[in-house]
Design an enzyme around this catalytic site. Structure first.
Site, short mmCIF file in Angstrom:
data_model
loop_
_atom_site.label_atom_id
_atom_site.label_comp_id
_atom_site.label_asym_id
_atom_site.label_seq_id
_atom_site.Cartn_x
_atom_site.Cartn_y
_atom_site.Cartn_z
N CYS B 79 -8.51 -1.19 6.74
CA CYS B 79 -7.86 -0.10 6.83
C CYS B 79 -8.46 1.19 6.41
O CYS B 79 -9.13 1.58 7.26
CB CYS B 79 -6.61 -0.68 5.75
SG CYS B 79 -5.06 0.89 5.92
N HIS B 172 -4.27 -5.67 6.64
CA HIS B 172 -4.83 -6.22 5.36
C HIS B 172 -5.08 -7.54 5.03
O HIS B 172 -3.98 -8.35 4.53
CB HIS B 172 -3.90 -5.49 4.21
CG HIS B 172 -4.05 -4.16 4.07
ND1 HIS B 172 -5.21 -3.62 3.35
CD2 HIS B 172 -3.22 -3.03 4.45
CE1 HIS B 172 -4.88 -2.16 3.44
NE2 HIS B 172 -3.90 -1.83 4.03
N GLU B 174 -6.54 -9.20 3.22
CA GLU B 174 -6.75 -9.61 1.73
C GLU B 174 -5.39 -9.77 1.04
O GLU B 174 -5.16 -10.39 -0.16
CB GLU B 174 -7.42 -8.55 0.83
CG GLU B 174 -6.65 -7.20 0.66
CD GLU B 174 -6.75 -6.26 1.92
OE1 GLU B 174 -7.13 -6.76 2.98
OE2 GLU B 174 -6.51 -4.96 1.73
#
Lengths: 295, 191
Positions: B79, B172, B174
């Site tokens: 991002c 994302h 994560e």
């Protein structure tokens, strides 16, 4: 899986991205630019900063949409705005403005003295203030995607934010050492949803990011809150009520990254103009404390 | 030897990256100082606000150090991290590092109310995989240079790209608990 918007995951996702950053209160596009240039991760658009609301009195309401739009056009970072506690129509308007985060805030005059907004109904994420774990979990139960300490907005005094952060964290810690059979009584005592109490007991932290707000005025205040466990900070009156807002804003951004490095904090703090004056808590009559709004 | 993966910790979701990388058996280091890069074999630039991270790279003497590190170590950006790794961006608030030959629009899918989740198919060295993807005020890759491989797309737009050892992700990985993107990146660290 088809494309989905407005899910709780997406709401909490934006809060995750703001971690380690500073969200600054601004009252016009020019201040928003100063905030962005200084490294703010987001701005909070409001008509009057808390210190002025406190001084001027009167009913404090949602910001004028024209002003919110001007700020959105000026900056590329997320733009947040506040609505009154329980005022879901103000929240609907802010969502229609495509505000990135809505703060259902005790700084504005409450619209409902019993109920907060049912925030799951919205696509925009919400942040809410809390003074203790029960209040935090009630707000998360209603759909808040981020919690911040209430502190005492517009006071320039960090003491209440410290009290609220310590209270929340020690109540979380207490849950983690309770026996499973004791959690229902804890939920009852705190007035918090049982499922969230169970979750906090298991993971040892809030299920959403935990930020700090209310009274932060200096880089040292930032370092204090971050070391206590805040994951990011909101700074309201502290920047634009200080002698040199741009310098102070930059210093506060630096302090949020380097909150654990006293030598760096020494250099960041040196040479700053004077901070906002601030209020001793005993100077604020009990009925005028903003933190007591919200239920 | 234990391999250490640095995660740039100037601002953003760096802790979430550290969690996943540690689950995959690596050591991590939250990088806030230029000299810390000497201890790292790879670097992740996390999501956050690209304007803030760009400014903090300059304010703290990290821009040159990261550029130098990227010459002979793999870097992954997610991002905001992808915006920083790009050659060009439309945002005048961000000075890019030029690690990936791509042009990027900041918030290319719109404001937060348009942020979304979707499943995407990514190309792996030994086949492909479906992964859940969370797009938060995500950037859009408008152009890719000849040396850039597109490993994943959404709505005919590239969302996962690779150039040499560097990996760029507009979403994302994560945030979902799915490890396949980190796994793909860290393979280039070991070999």
């Amino acid at each position: 899986m088809a494309k989905q918007t407005g899910t709780f995951e997406v709401k909490v996702g934006l809060a995750e991205m703001l971690k380690g950053g500073v969200i600054m209160d601004v009252t016009n596009a020019e201040q928003a630019k100063i905030a962005e240039d200084a490294g703010a991760v987001a701005v909070m658009a409001l008509e009057r900063i808390p210190a002025d609301i406190r001084q001027d009195g009167g009913v404090a309401r949602m910001s004028n949409p024209t002003m919110v739009r001007e700020i959105q056009e000026m900056v590329s970072i997320p733009v947040m705005a506040k609505c009154r506690i329980g005022h879901f129509a103000e929240a609907q308007i802010l969502e229609a403005l495509e505000v990135d985060f809505i703060d259902e805030s005790e700084v504005l005059t409450p619209a409902d003295e019993a109920n907060h907004i049912y925030k799951h109904d919205f696509k925009a994420p919400f942040v809410c203030g809390a003074r203790n774990l029960g209040e935090a979990l009630r707000r998360i139960g209603e759909g808040a995607a981020m919690i911040r300490t209430k502190g005492e907005a517009g006071s320039g005094n960090i003491v209440e934010a410290v009290r609220h952060m310590r209270t929340i964290l020690s109540e979380i810690h207490r849950l983690t050492i309770l026996d499973k059979s004791e959690l229902m009584a804890a939920a009852k005592e705190m007035g918090a949803p049982f499922s969230l109490v169970e979750q906090v007991a298991r993971i040892g932290k809030l299920p959403v990011p935990n930020f700090s707000a209310g009274g932060i005025a200096t880089p040292a205040d930032v370092a204090l809150m971050m070391q206590l466990g805040a994951e990011a900070v909101f700074v309201g009156s502290g920047i634009f009520k200080s002698a040199d807002p741009a310098d102070r804003a930059r210093a506060i951004v630096q302090a949020t990254t380097y909150y654990n490095d006293p030598e760096k904090l020494r250099d960041i703090s040196a040479g700053l103009g004077s901070a906002m004056a601030g209020l001793e808590m005993s100077e604020i009559p009990a009925g005028e404390r903003l933190q007591e709004r919200g239920w | 030897m234990v391999v250490t993966v640095g995660v740039l910790a100037l601002q953003g979701a760096f802790a979430k990256h550290q969690q996943i990388v540690e689950q995959l058996g690596f050591q991590t280091l939250a990088v806030r100082y230029a000299d810390e890069l000497a201890n790292c074999s790879a670097l992740i630039i996390p999501g956050g606000e690209s304007s803030t991270i760009s400014l903090q790279l300059d304010n703290n003497g990290l821009r040159e150090a990261v550029t130098e590190f990227a010459r002979n170590h793999p870097v992954m950006g997610t991002c905001a991290g992808l915006i920083l790794m790009a050659q060009k961006t439309d945002s005048r608030m961000v000075t890019t590092l030029g690690l990936l030959d791509i042009s990027v629009s900041r918030n290319g899918w719109g404001r937060q109310v348009h942020s979304f989740t979707a499943n995407i198919t990514i190309a792996l060295d030994n086949g492909s995989a479906d992964v859940p993807a969370v797009f938060i005020r995500a950037p859009r890759i408008d152009k890719t240079g000849p040396g850039v491989e597109v490993l994943g797309s959404y709505d005919h737009q590239p969302v996962l790209v690779r150039q040499g050892g560097h990996l760029g992700v507009t979403f994302h990985p994560e945030l979902t608990g799915d490890q396949s993107i980190h796994d793909l990146f860290l393979k280039s660290v070991v070999t």
